[in-house]
Design a protein around this motif. Structure first.
Motif, short mmCIF file in Angstrom:
data_model
loop_
_atom_site.label_atom_id
_atom_site.label_comp_id
_atom_site.label_asym_id
_atom_site.label_seq_id
_atom_site.Cartn_x
_atom_site.Cartn_y
_atom_site.Cartn_z
N ARG A 2 75.26 7.05 31.62
CA ARG A 2 74.12 6.05 32.32
C ARG A 2 73.12 7.16 33.05
O ARG A 2 73.74 7.59 33.81
N LEU A 3 71.87 6.83 33.16
CA LEU A 3 71.07 7.53 34.02
C LEU A 3 70.28 6.49 34.92
O LEU A 3 70.20 5.35 34.46
N GLY A 19 53.69 19.31 39.29
CA GLY A 19 52.71 18.06 38.80
C GLY A 19 53.48 17.34 37.61
O GLY A 19 52.49 16.78 36.81
N SER A 20 54.52 17.45 37.35
CA SER A 20 55.00 16.54 36.10
C SER A 20 55.06 15.07 36.54
O SER A 20 55.38 14.79 37.71
N GLN A 21 54.63 14.26 35.42
CA GLN A 21 54.44 12.81 35.68
C GLN A 21 55.97 12.06 35.35
O GLN A 21 55.77 10.96 35.41
N GLU A 22 56.47 13.07 34.71
CA GLU A 22 57.79 12.41 34.10
C GLU A 22 58.86 12.02 35.25
O GLU A 22 59.00 12.94 36.05
N PRO A 23 59.35 10.90 35.14
CA PRO A 23 60.36 10.36 36.21
C PRO A 23 61.71 11.27 36.36
O PRO A 23 62.09 11.38 35.09
N TRP A 24 62.36 11.46 37.11
CA TRP A 24 63.44 12.44 37.37
C TRP A 24 64.78 11.33 37.31
O TRP A 24 64.61 10.17 37.75
N SER A 25 65.67 11.58 36.58
CA SER A 25 66.95 11.02 36.48
C SER A 25 68.12 11.50 36.82
O SER A 25 68.10 12.78 36.88
N ARG A 26 69.30 10.92 37.31
CA ARG A 26 70.52 11.39 37.54
C ARG A 26 71.56 10.49 37.16
O ARG A 26 71.27 9.35 36.79
N LEU A 27 72.66 11.00 36.95
CA LEU A 27 73.93 10.20 36.61
C LEU A 27 73.95 9.03 37.38
O LEU A 27 73.86 8.96 38.69
N THR A 28 74.43 8.00 36.95
CA THR A 28 74.86 6.74 37.89
C THR A 28 76.14 7.09 38.50
O THR A 28 76.78 8.02 38.13
N SER A 29 76.77 6.46 39.45
CA SER A 29 77.93 6.85 40.20
C SER A 29 78.99 6.49 39.00
O SER A 29 79.93 7.47 39.17
N SER A 30 79.03 5.59 38.51
CA SER A 30 80.31 5.11 37.54
C SER A 30 80.28 6.53 36.41
O SER A 30 81.20 6.84 36.05
N SER A 31 78.92 6.88 35.79
CA SER A 31 78.97 7.87 34.88
C SER A 31 79.47 9.19 35.53
O SER A 31 80.26 9.90 34.72
N ARG A 32 78.88 9.47 36.76
CA ARG A 32 79.48 10.60 37.17
C ARG A 32 81.10 10.70 37.40
O ARG A 32 81.73 11.87 36.96
N PRO A 130 92.13 -0.89 42.47
CA PRO A 130 91.33 -1.76 43.49
C PRO A 130 90.91 -0.59 44.59
O PRO A 130 90.84 -1.01 45.93
N VAL A 131 90.17 0.37 44.41
CA VAL A 131 89.62 1.33 45.17
C VAL A 131 88.20 1.39 45.15
O VAL A 131 87.60 1.31 44.09
N SER A 132 87.49 1.89 46.40
CA SER A 132 86.07 2.11 46.18
C SER A 132 85.78 3.19 45.33
O SER A 132 86.77 4.04 45.15
N ASP A 133 84.71 3.70 45.11
CA ASP A 133 84.12 4.66 44.45
C ASP A 133 84.60 5.99 44.98
O ASP A 133 85.01 6.96 44.56
N GLU A 134 84.16 5.92 46.40
CA GLU A 134 84.60 7.41 47.37
C GLU A 134 85.92 7.65 47.42
O GLU A 134 86.52 8.62 47.04
N SER A 135 86.94 6.33 47.54
CA SER A 135 88.50 6.60 47.46
C SER A 135 89.04 6.98 46.03
O SER A 135 89.70 7.91 45.93
N TYR A 136 88.04 6.39 45.07
CA TYR A 136 88.79 6.78 43.60
C TYR A 136 88.23 8.26 43.37
O TYR A 136 89.35 8.98 42.88
#
Length: 165
Positions: A2-3, A19-32, A130-136
């Protein structure tokens, strides 16, 4: 994977001159984190080598209504279907009401893997930890440094394990 869109205020100013009008995307936290876990899993399995059986322990987060014995049995069956050996110790944390406490059994399962007693920890899925994303992420990186992994339960189709990792 997911982006998610990158907010304009987080874009590097050097990119604006294109000058690109295209939106930039990145991985969601869960996808990363999913990609990171998968890469570390592959690296750890490669470190085990072809001449040795993979050893795992099972971990269950027992929320309300969870059959702990059945959950461990399902994980053990899945491990055997993969050709892995299940270590005699299993780890279970109980859900509690109120603020999130430390999860000693999850930590102990990861320490077991880090210490070399097992090669990895087998859990149902990301929600079973049962841990946060940072701990995981910290657990993933810590285990990777010791050639250990966290694996998820593989889906089954028609009573046979899915062969795709």
């Amino acid at each position: 994977m997911r982006l998610q869109p990158v907010p304009v205020n987080e874009l590097d100013e050097a990119l604006h001159w294109w000058g690109s009008q295209e939106p930039w995307s990145r991985l969601t936290s869960s996808s990363r984190l999913s990609a990171l876990r998968r890469q570390f899993y592959e690296d750890a399995l490669a470190a085990v080598g072809p001449n040795r059986t993979v050893k795992v322990c099972t971990y269950v987060f027992a929320g309300r209504g969870v059959d702990v014995e059945g959950s461990h049995a399902l994980l053990a069956r899945n491990a055997r279907d993969r050709g892995w050996t299940v270590h005699r110790e299993r780890f279970t944390d109980e859900a509690t009401d109120g603020p999130l406490p430390a999860w000693p059994q999850f930590d102990l399962a990861c320490r077991h893997a880090r210490s070399g007693f097992v090669d990895g920890v087998l859990v149902h899925d990301r929600n079973a930890m049962p841990v946060s994303d940072e701990s995981y992420e910290a657990y993933l990186r810590w285990l990777n440094c010791h050639h250990a992994f966290i694996a998820f339960l593989q889906p089954t189709f028609g009573g046979t394990p899915c062969v795709d990792r």
